[in-house]
Scaffold this motif. Structure first.
Motif, mmCIF file in Angstrom:
data_model
loop_
_atom_site.group_PDB
_atom_site.id
_atom_site.type_symbol
_atom_site.label_atom_id
_atom_site.label_comp_id
_atom_site.label_asym_id
_atom_site.label_seq_id
_atom_site.Cartn_x
_atom_site.Cartn_y
_atom_site.Cartn_z
ATOM 1 N N THR A 162 0.843 -1.194 0.000
ATOM 2 C CA THR A 162 0.000 0.000 0.000
ATOM 3 C C THR A 162 0.880 1.247 0.000
ATOM 4 N N LEU A 163 0.344 2.331 -0.589
ATOM 5 C CA LEU A 163 1.052 3.614 -0.532
ATOM 6 C C LEU A 163 0.478 4.486 0.577
ATOM 7 N N ASP A 164 -0.491 3.959 1.287
ATOM 8 C CA ASP A 164 -1.210 4.742 2.282
ATOM 9 C C ASP A 164 -1.250 3.956 3.591
ATOM 10 N N LYS A 165 -0.074 3.726 4.150
ATOM 11 C CA LYS A 165 -0.024 2.898 5.347
ATOM 12 C C LYS A 165 -0.434 3.707 6.574
ATOM 13 N N ALA B 218 17.698 -8.272 18.373
ATOM 14 C CA ALA B 218 18.209 -7.030 18.969
ATOM 15 C C ALA B 218 19.225 -6.413 18.010
ATOM 16 N N GLY B 219 19.316 -5.086 18.039
ATOM 17 C CA GLY B 219 20.340 -4.386 17.251
ATOM 18 C C GLY B 219 20.227 -4.612 15.757
ATOM 19 N N ALA B 220 18.990 -4.710 15.251
ATOM 20 C CA ALA B 220 18.800 -4.959 13.815
ATOM 21 C C ALA B 220 19.291 -3.782 12.993
ATOM 22 N N VAL B 221 19.695 -4.081 11.768
ATOM 23 C CA VAL B 221 20.129 -3.075 10.805
ATOM 24 C C VAL B 221 19.160 -3.148 9.629
ATOM 25 N N ALA B 222 18.816 -1.985 9.062
ATOM 26 C CA ALA B 222 17.937 -1.984 7.885
ATOM 27 C C ALA B 222 18.776 -2.131 6.620
ATOM 28 N N LEU B 223 18.340 -3.007 5.731
ATOM 29 C CA LEU B 223 18.965 -3.068 4.410
ATOM 30 C C LEU B 223 18.554 -1.801 3.660
ATOM 31 N N PRO B 224 19.537 -1.003 3.165
ATOM 32 C CA PRO B 224 19.155 0.196 2.402
ATOM 33 C C PRO B 224 18.225 -0.190 1.247
ATOM 34 N N ILE B 225 17.246 0.667 0.950
ATOM 35 C CA ILE B 225 16.242 0.260 -0.045
ATOM 36 C C ILE B 225 16.801 0.213 -1.464
ATOM 37 N N ASN B 226 17.931 0.902 -1.695
ATOM 38 C CA ASN B 226 18.617 0.812 -2.987
ATOM 39 C C ASN B 226 20.068 0.481 -2.740
ATOM 40 N N GLY B 227 20.576 -0.523 -3.421
ATOM 41 C CA GLY B 227 21.986 -0.868 -3.284
ATOM 42 C C GLY B 227 22.656 -0.942 -4.637
ATOM 43 N N VAL B 228 23.913 -1.351 -4.636
ATOM 44 C CA VAL B 228 24.632 -1.438 -5.908
ATOM 45 C C VAL B 228 23.953 -2.431 -6.848
ATOM 46 N N ALA B 229 23.346 -3.460 -6.306
ATOM 47 C CA ALA B 229 22.701 -4.461 -7.172
ATOM 48 C C ALA B 229 21.469 -5.048 -6.488
ATOM 49 N N TRP B 230 20.718 -4.208 -5.808
ATOM 50 C CA TRP B 230 19.456 -4.686 -5.240
ATOM 51 C C TRP B 230 18.498 -3.521 -5.033
ATOM 52 N N GLN B 231 17.217 -3.844 -4.919
ATOM 53 C CA GLN B 231 16.196 -2.879 -4.501
ATOM 54 C C GLN B 231 15.224 -3.626 -3.592
ATOM 55 N N VAL B 232 14.784 -2.941 -2.558
ATOM 56 C CA VAL B 232 13.851 -3.548 -1.602
ATOM 57 C C VAL B 232 12.419 -3.306 -2.083
ATOM 58 N N MET B 233 11.596 -4.329 -2.024
ATOM 59 C CA MET B 233 10.199 -4.262 -2.446
ATOM 60 C C MET B 233 9.281 -4.134 -1.220
ATOM 61 N N ASN C 23 8.048 4.068 -5.758
ATOM 62 C CA ASN C 23 7.386 3.474 -4.592
ATOM 63 C C ASN C 23 6.145 2.695 -4.997
ATOM 64 N N GLN C 24 5.436 3.258 -5.966
ATOM 65 C CA GLN C 24 4.237 2.594 -6.489
ATOM 66 C C GLN C 24 4.568 1.195 -7.016
ATOM 67 N N GLU C 25 5.626 1.127 -7.825
ATOM 68 C CA GLU C 25 6.018 -0.176 -8.371
ATOM 69 C C GLU C 25 6.463 -1.126 -7.264
ATOM 70 N N ARG C 26 7.151 -0.607 -6.273
ATOM 71 C CA ARG C 26 7.626 -1.479 -5.195
ATOM 72 C C ARG C 26 6.476 -2.075 -4.405
ATOM 73 N N GLU C 27 5.354 -1.327 -4.344
ATOM 74 C CA GLU C 27 4.191 -1.847 -3.617
ATOM 75 C C GLU C 27 3.334 -2.772 -4.469
ATOM 76 N N PHE C 28 3.238 -2.472 -5.782
ATOM 77 C CA PHE C 28 2.216 -3.163 -6.578
ATOM 78 C C PHE C 28 2.748 -4.074 -7.673
ATOM 79 N N MET C 29 4.012 -3.937 -8.044
ATOM 80 C CA MET C 29 4.559 -4.819 -9.073
ATOM 81 C C MET C 29 4.488 -6.259 -8.581
#
Ligand SMILES: [Zn+2]
Length: 310
Positions: free
Chosen positions: A30-33, A76-91, A163-169
């Motif tokens: 969703t784009l409206d969380k 505990a102490g979690a790290v977030a994977l950046p949403i854009n990387g050299v060869a990845w994108q978070v959905m 962001n739209q594509e990441r939510e709905f693709m």
């Protein structure tokens, strides 16, 4: 919305049951969380742990530790994977499930680069864990200790997704309609190379794929088959594969899995997945009681501290 409903209707019921609830890789976000309403009685002993961990929006400011089992623990102490990387994108950013133990984040960074070398353009990364791990309100029995990652079997396009594509693709279904093999119209050998590359990373303990995908891997592996032992069939996993890494050295209360054994799992064990009983298990009412709801007391005691840490 209709699409979500269709997924529910089309999925065989027992599979749906095993996965607990939707939020599968291919389900739209969703784009409206909206933030979840506060709990009236968060301290009540009957409050489901998923209601507590599902409301946490940031990691516990403690030393990194995976606590408990993959399907009964926290982080505990979690790290977030950046949403854009050299060869990845978070959905599916709305889910806020791109959190992991630093070892998982390091694995994904390493794997994304290696995957490029076998011809995979980049990773579309699905769910890792919640900011403090723990049980989730939707989907996944595991992914609780920051050591599990879902990776789409759809390659990353050559551009930054909106962001739209990441939510709905939607991810692409790899399994043929009859469930007996991969769909030759979409399956490629690069996907075998991709999964093999993950399996060969020394930090990887298990990989879960649909049985039809395991069948394809067995067929395409050639003579070097050692990596196949780590790749196990499981229900679902027909749009993505699930990578599980070993318990980190800094996490003494993390519960590892038994080693997979030396067999490649391509013979009798795989055949069993194509029996009527496994392809179409009886409905949950006949199969037994539904999974019980975990409370904070049923998780390792350290998880209370993880939840309370400010
Ligand atoms: Zn998964």
């Amino acid at each position: 919305m209709m699409k979500v409903l269709l997924h529910k209707v089309l999925l065989p019921l027992p599979v749906f049951c095993l996965l607990a609830a939707p939020a599968l890789a291919q389900d739209p976000g969703t784009l409206d969380k909206k933030p979840l309403p506060p709990l009236e009685h968060p301290d009540a002993p009957t409050t489901p742990a998923k209601e507590l961990f599902g409301r946490e929006t940031g990691s516990a400011p403690l030393a990194a530790r995976s606590i408990g089992g993959y399907a009964k623990g926290c982080l505990a102490g979690a790290v977030a994977l950046p949403i854009n990387g050299v060869a990845w994108q978070v959905m599916r950013l709305s889910r806020n499930r791109n959190w992991g133990h630093p070892n998982l984040i390091a694995f994904l960074e390493r794997f994304a680069e290696k995957a490029k070398k076998v011809g995979w353009n980049g990773l579309l990364v699905g769910d890792l864990s919640q900011p403090r791990g723990g049980p989730m309100l939707t989907g996944h029995a595991s992914h609780q200790v920051g050591l599990d990652a879902d990776i789409w079997l759809t390659p990353m396009p050559d551009r930054t997704l909106s962001n739209q594509e990441r939510e709905f693709m939607s991810a692409v279904q790899m399994v043929a309609d009859n469930r007996l093999d991969v769909d030759p119209k979409v399956w490629t050998h690069t996907r075998t190379q991709l999964i093999r590359t993950a399996a060969e990373d020394p930090s990887v303990e298990r990989i879960f794929v649909n049985a039809a995908i395991k069948k394809a891997l067995c067929r395409e592996a050639g003579s070097d088959r050692g990596w196949l032992a780590k790749v196990r069939p499981w229900w679902g996993h027909d749009y993505h594969f699930h990578v599980r890494i070993f318990c980190p050295a800094d996490s003494p209360t993390c519960e590892p899995q038994p080693p997979p054994g030396a067999e490649d799992g391509c013979g009798h064990e795989l055949d069993q997945w194509f029996t009527e009983a496994k392809l179409h298990p009886p409905p949950p009412t006949e199969a037994g009681k539904p999974r019980s709801t975990m409370t904070l007391a049923s998780l390792p005691p350290e998880c209370r501290r993880v939840l309370m840490a400010k």
